[in-house]
Design an enzyme around this catalytic site. Sequence first.
Site, PDB file in Angstrom:
ATOM      1  N   VAL A  65       9.510  22.440 -87.679  1.00  0.00           N
ATOM      2  CA  VAL A  65       8.215  23.065 -87.370  1.00  0.00           C
ATOM      3  C   VAL A  65       7.604  23.797 -88.561  1.00  0.00           C
ATOM      4  O   VAL A  65       6.480  24.303 -88.461  1.00  0.00           O
ATOM      5  CB  VAL A  65       8.325  24.019 -86.163  1.00  0.00           C
ATOM      6  CG1 VAL A  65       8.701  23.259 -84.906  1.00  0.00           C
ATOM      7  CG2 VAL A  65       9.310  25.158 -86.436  1.00  0.00           C
ATOM      8  N   TYR A 146      10.631  39.433 -77.092  1.00  0.00           N
ATOM      9  CA  TYR A 146      11.636  40.486 -76.878  1.00  0.00           C
ATOM     10  C   TYR A 146      10.959  41.835 -77.108  1.00  0.00           C
ATOM     11  O   TYR A 146       9.981  41.940 -77.859  1.00  0.00           O
ATOM     12  CB  TYR A 146      12.822  40.287 -77.834  1.00  0.00           C
ATOM     13  CG  TYR A 146      13.824  41.416 -77.799  1.00  0.00           C
ATOM     14  CD1 TYR A 146      14.466  41.759 -76.606  1.00  0.00           C
ATOM     15  CD2 TYR A 146      14.105  42.168 -78.935  1.00  0.00           C
ATOM     16  CE1 TYR A 146      15.364  42.814 -76.565  1.00  0.00           C
ATOM     17  CE2 TYR A 146      15.007  43.214 -78.904  1.00  0.00           C
ATOM     18  CZ  TYR A 146      15.629  43.537 -77.707  1.00  0.00           C
ATOM     19  OH  TYR A 146      16.511  44.580 -77.663  1.00  0.00           O
ATOM     20  N   TYR A 156      16.714  45.045 -85.722  1.00  0.00           N
ATOM     21  CA  TYR A 156      15.857  43.899 -85.373  1.00  0.00           C
ATOM     22  C   TYR A 156      14.819  43.668 -86.465  1.00  0.00           C
ATOM     23  O   TYR A 156      14.387  42.544 -86.699  1.00  0.00           O
ATOM     24  CB  TYR A 156      15.205  44.141 -84.018  1.00  0.00           C
ATOM     25  CG  TYR A 156      14.723  42.889 -83.331  1.00  0.00           C
ATOM     26  CD1 TYR A 156      15.601  41.850 -83.029  1.00  0.00           C
ATOM     27  CD2 TYR A 156      13.386  42.736 -82.977  1.00  0.00           C
ATOM     28  CE1 TYR A 156      15.166  40.699 -82.402  1.00  0.00           C
ATOM     29  CE2 TYR A 156      12.939  41.589 -82.339  1.00  0.00           C
ATOM     30  CZ  TYR A 156      13.825  40.579 -82.053  1.00  0.00           C
ATOM     31  OH  TYR A 156      13.383  39.437 -81.422  1.00  0.00           O
ATOM     32  N   LYS A 193      23.285  36.916 -74.703  1.00  0.00           N
ATOM     33  CA  LYS A 193      24.271  36.392 -75.645  1.00  0.00           C
ATOM     34  C   LYS A 193      23.980  34.927 -75.946  1.00  0.00           C
ATOM     35  O   LYS A 193      24.183  34.053 -75.112  1.00  0.00           O
ATOM     36  CB  LYS A 193      25.681  36.526 -75.071  1.00  0.00           C
ATOM     37  CG  LYS A 193      26.226  37.948 -75.071  1.00  0.00           C
ATOM     38  CD  LYS A 193      27.677  37.968 -74.594  1.00  0.00           C
ATOM     39  CE  LYS A 193      28.258  39.374 -74.653  1.00  0.00           C
ATOM     40  NZ  LYS A 193      29.664  39.404 -74.200  1.00  0.00           N
ATOM     41  N   ILE A 195      23.825  32.011 -79.555  1.00  0.00           N
ATOM     42  CA  ILE A 195      24.312  31.822 -80.926  1.00  0.00           C
ATOM     43  C   ILE A 195      23.480  32.653 -81.900  1.00  0.00           C
ATOM     44  O   ILE A 195      24.004  33.312 -82.802  1.00  0.00           O
ATOM     45  CB  ILE A 195      24.262  30.328 -81.309  1.00  0.00           C
ATOM     46  CG1 ILE A 195      25.281  29.535 -80.481  1.00  0.00           C
ATOM     47  CG2 ILE A 195      24.543  30.145 -82.800  1.00  0.00           C
ATOM     48  CD1 ILE A 195      25.182  28.040 -80.648  1.00  0.00           C
ATOM     49  N   SER A 196      22.160  32.666 -81.695  1.00  0.00           N
ATOM     50  CA  SER A 196      21.262  33.374 -82.610  1.00  0.00           C
ATOM     51  C   SER A 196      21.414  34.884 -82.521  1.00  0.00           C
ATOM     52  O   SER A 196      21.267  35.594 -83.523  1.00  0.00           O
ATOM     53  CB  SER A 196      19.808  32.989 -82.313  1.00  0.00           C
ATOM     54  OG  SER A 196      19.604  31.615 -82.506  1.00  0.00           O
TER      55      SER A 196
END
Length: 260
Positions: A65, A146, A156, A193, A195-196
């Site tokens: 992308v 988020y 973050y 939870k 992978i990222s």
Amino acid sequence: MGFLKGKKFLIIGISSVRSIAFGIAKSLYNQKAELGFVCQNEKIRKKIKKLVEPMKSCIVLCCDVSNDKNIKKLFIDLGQVWKKFDGLVHAIAYCPKQYFNGDFIDNITREGFNISHEISSYSFIGLVKACRTMLNNFSSLLTLSYLGSQRVVPNYNVMGLAKASLEASVRYMASSLGKENIRVNAISSSPIKTISSYKITNFNKIRNCSYASSFLKNSVTSENIGNVASFLLSDLSLGITGSVIYVDNGFNVSSMNNIQ
């Protein structure tokens, strides 16, 4: 009969059985939607094909992308199977791991800022722009956000800025596409939870804090998010556009709720 029977949706960004996109795909499939999938590259395509095999999809395409030519090719390839479809789920976000740590100003760079916004925010706009003419009337478009877009979440960092940009794009795209009866929304979920998520330093502490301060004392799952996604992608939500819907057990409106 499922309330999505007869509708076709493209899920972009599925990576594993633990991904939010997979939970959304399962919910859409349970409501009888026809699904197509897009993964990052040929390297993981075989794995994704096996992962989504129970959902009886013959469409598993690849797209980088960050490249407009790749995005254009994606929808040329999709057009060989679907001339029209009813919406997409944008489940793509990326920021190099080194930016999920420490002081925001100390760690941020122009490169980190640009790649986080390009992949996590602009990609949604670029994908929609490329497939606009393929979308049926009353289509619905969905992305994932988020709370770090609205509040400071430790570590973050620049991804919070990218998610804020993504949420702004939801509002502006909703304005652009409203005249075509196409809706655009986002889901903002509890920390899940995946992978990222483990790129984020002290992710488990962030997750535990969210749980402790939430009104509902059960963990939000990808299936919970998937059920809300199914609603937002369906005709049951025709009056909702330009919105960020929170699926976080009330955490986004809580304040020191864990004090006894």
